[in-house]
Design a protein around this motif. Structure first.
Motif, PDB file in Angstrom:
ATOM      1  N   PRO A   1      -2.747   3.390  19.141  1.00 12.88           N
ATOM      2  CA  PRO A   1      -2.936   1.916  19.035  1.00 12.88           C
ATOM      3  C   PRO A   1      -1.601   1.161  18.981  1.00 12.88           C
ATOM      4  O   PRO A   1      -1.472   0.099  19.574  1.00 12.88           O
ATOM      5  CB  PRO A   1      -3.703   1.752  17.719  1.00 12.88           C
ATOM      6  N   ILE A   2      -0.610   1.722  18.291  1.00 10.11           N
ATOM      7  CA  ILE A   2       0.688   1.023  18.201  1.00 10.11           C
ATOM      8  C   ILE A   2       1.382   1.071  19.568  1.00 10.11           C
ATOM      9  O   ILE A   2       1.965   0.086  20.025  1.00 10.11           O
ATOM     10  CB  ILE A   2       1.614   1.656  17.128  1.00 10.11           C
ATOM     11  N   SER A   3       1.279   2.221  20.199  1.00  9.77           N
ATOM     12  CA  SER A   3       1.902   2.368  21.519  1.00  9.77           C
ATOM     13  C   SER A   3       1.342   1.325  22.490  1.00  9.77           C
ATOM     14  O   SER A   3       2.084   0.698  23.261  1.00  9.77           O
ATOM     15  CB  SER A   3       1.630   3.786  21.992  1.00  9.77           C
ATOM     16  N   LYS A   4       0.008   1.133  22.421  1.00 12.15           N
ATOM     17  CA  LYS A   4      -0.620   0.144  23.316  1.00 12.15           C
ATOM     18  C   LYS A   4      -0.175  -1.273  22.963  1.00 12.15           C
ATOM     19  O   LYS A   4       0.015  -2.119  23.843  1.00 12.15           O
ATOM     20  CB  LYS A   4      -2.138   0.255  23.243  1.00 12.15           C
ATOM     21  N   LEU A   5      -0.038  -1.517  21.660  1.00  9.60           N
ATOM     22  CA  LEU A   5       0.401  -2.845  21.212  1.00  9.60           C
ATOM     23  C   LEU A   5       1.833  -3.115  21.693  1.00  9.60           C
ATOM     24  O   LEU A   5       2.142  -4.216  22.182  1.00  9.60           O
ATOM     25  CB  LEU A   5       0.331  -2.905  19.678  1.00  9.60           C
ATOM     26  N   ILE A   6       2.690  -2.100  21.605  1.00  8.45           N
ATOM     27  CA  ILE A   6       4.075  -2.243  22.078  1.00  8.45           C
ATOM     28  C   ILE A   6       4.073  -2.548  23.585  1.00  8.45           C
ATOM     29  O   ILE A   6       4.766  -3.467  24.050  1.00  8.45           O
ATOM     30  CB  ILE A   6       4.897  -0.958  21.773  1.00  8.45           C
TER      31      ILE A   6
END
Lengths: 252, 198
Positions: free
Chosen positions: B6-11
């Protein structure tokens, strides 16, 4: 290191909120990019000097990365070129053509003087179509492409009906027509003008009167030659074509 | 380095925004994690609403959440004057002056000979349709004073000439609070050309 360079602005690109990346073409350094910080702000002194086609002195601070423009002084704004949409479109085509066919940071005194002469002649009202053909021939020559125009590319003869062979890179006489089925038929007048344009030096150019049909042949020849050897896709050429089509019809 | 999906996608999402590089995107993403869930939901809803609910005004092409924008729907505005601007943000800038009471037309760009952007890519046909209405008496060309804005103004001026409508261009010159000594030649020339009697 601070350097003062005389150059012409080829193009600009917005960067961040108020900065611009300016591509300048100079005699000593050829083409190079410089960051003009705050150039989009209304009070910036760099705003007017970083408009395309402007000739000026640019004071650049350069270290290892991209140079930063610290001051600029306008020598010639070429405002009259920018005040006419058709002239703007021709000048945009020239600068994009030059931009695509030159390397960064390679000294280019001949091309720099050529560009200045072209903008000067355009402002003085010379036919932009003729100027474009001269510009293309000269820039192509410095890039290593020089069509043979002083005689048949195959047998050196010059008489009789002529054609232009893009694949063979020059004029074909009627004896050698079978060498290239894709040849473009050209009139003796068009062959003569093309040869003269290749020879003329920009500082010697005077008023040139060429018939519309001859101009169209020259354009077709140079377009096919450009497409074959440079393979460039020029956005400004598409724009110029559209403008000539829309406004040419209106005027015709 | 392990980064939860999820963080990777947000980045990745933040990196699609202009001027945001990987480091800034990472910093913003981790900041979002530290925010209250309610605030994050508000932000997410605002993003989706801005995309889904906004459309172009059927009259002036400005962005609006209704069929007609607030300016076009205002009966108190002077309908005989249209100010042509490049961008919706230019309307906001003009409205801040509180001096202009006419209507707008947003082109959504400018003709760019350098970038090959032609008149077909702007909302010019909608403008011409508006000019068929006889109430329009004046068109103010308020495009930017750069090569693209000038090209657009020249094109429109020529296109609109047959309509017999008064076409004006906003003035160029010295900025308020500026210093004459530091002004460049082009700006000063334009300022002199556009001088007016007191």
């Amino acid at each position: 290191m601070l350097t003062k360079i005389e150059g012409v602005v080829l193009r600009t690109r917005d960067y961040g909120e108020s900065n611009k990346i300016v591509t300048i073409f100079s005699r000593e350094q050829g083409k190079f990019a410089a960051m003009a910080r705050g150039a989009k702000k209304p009070k910036s002194r760099l705003g007017a000097a970083t408009q395309p086609f402007t000739l000026g002195f640019f004071l650049c601070f350069s270290s290892s990365g991209m140079a930063t423009l610290s001051q600029a002084e306008i020598i010639e704004s070429n405002i009259h070129v920018r005040s006419d949409l058709l002239h703007t479109a021709y000048a945009a085509y020239w600068v994009e053509y030059l931009d695509k066919l030159t390397e960064e940071k390679v000294p280019a005194p001949f091309l720099f003087d050529l560009l200045l002469s072209m903008l000067n002649w355009l402002e003085q009202g010379l036919d932009p179509e003729i100027l474009s053909r001269i510009f293309e021939l000269k820039v192509l020559e410095t890039a290593g492409y020089r069509p043979r125009l002083d005689g048949c590319v195959n047998c050196w003869r010059t008489e009789g009906p002529l054609a232009f062979s893009v694949s063979m890179g020059g004029i074909l006489c009627h004896h050698c027509f079978n060498r290239d089925p894709q040849r473009i038929p050209i009139t003796p007048a068009a062959a003569h003008v093309l040869k003269q344009l290749q020879r003329v030096t920009p500082d010697r150019l005077g008023q040139v009167n060429v018939k519309k049909e001859t101009l169209l042949i020259l354009e077709q020849v140079m377009r096919r030659f450009n497409d074959e050897y440079t393979g460039l896709f020029l956005k400004s050429r598409n724009f110029l074509d559209q403008l000539k089509r829309d406004w040419g019809n209106e005027e015709g | 380095m392990y980064i939860p999906d999820p963080i990777s996608k947000l980045i990745d999402g933040f990196m699609r925004l202009p001027g945001i590089g990987p480091k800034t995107a990472q910093r913003l993403s981790f900041y979002v994690l530290s925010m209250e869930e309610e605030d994050v939901m508000e932000l997410a809803k605002a993003l989706v609403r801005a995309k889904r609910d906004l459309q172009r005004c059927e009259e002036c092409s400005n962005i609006t959440d209704q069929k007609r924008c607030r300016v076009c729907g205002d009966k108190g505005r002077d309908r005989s004057v249209i100010c042509v601007v490049q961008d919706p943000r230019d309307v906001i800038a003009m409205e801040r002056t509180k001096e202009y009471h006419g209507l707008y037309h947003v082109l959504h760009g400018a003709i760019s000979p350098m970038e090959g952007i032609g008149p077909d890519e702007l909302s010019i046909p909608d403008l011409l349709k508006r000019l068929e209405d006889e109430t329009v008496q004046e068109l103010i060309l308020a495009t930017n004073p750069n090569i693209e804005g000038e090209a657009t103004a020249m094109y429109l001026q020529r296109l609109i000439k047959p309509f017999g409508i008064k076409v004006t261009r906003i003035a160029h010159g010295l900025p308020v609070g500026g210093d004459l000594e530091y002004a460049d030649e082009v700006t000063l020339t334009k300022a002199m050309e556009g001088r007016r009697e007191l």
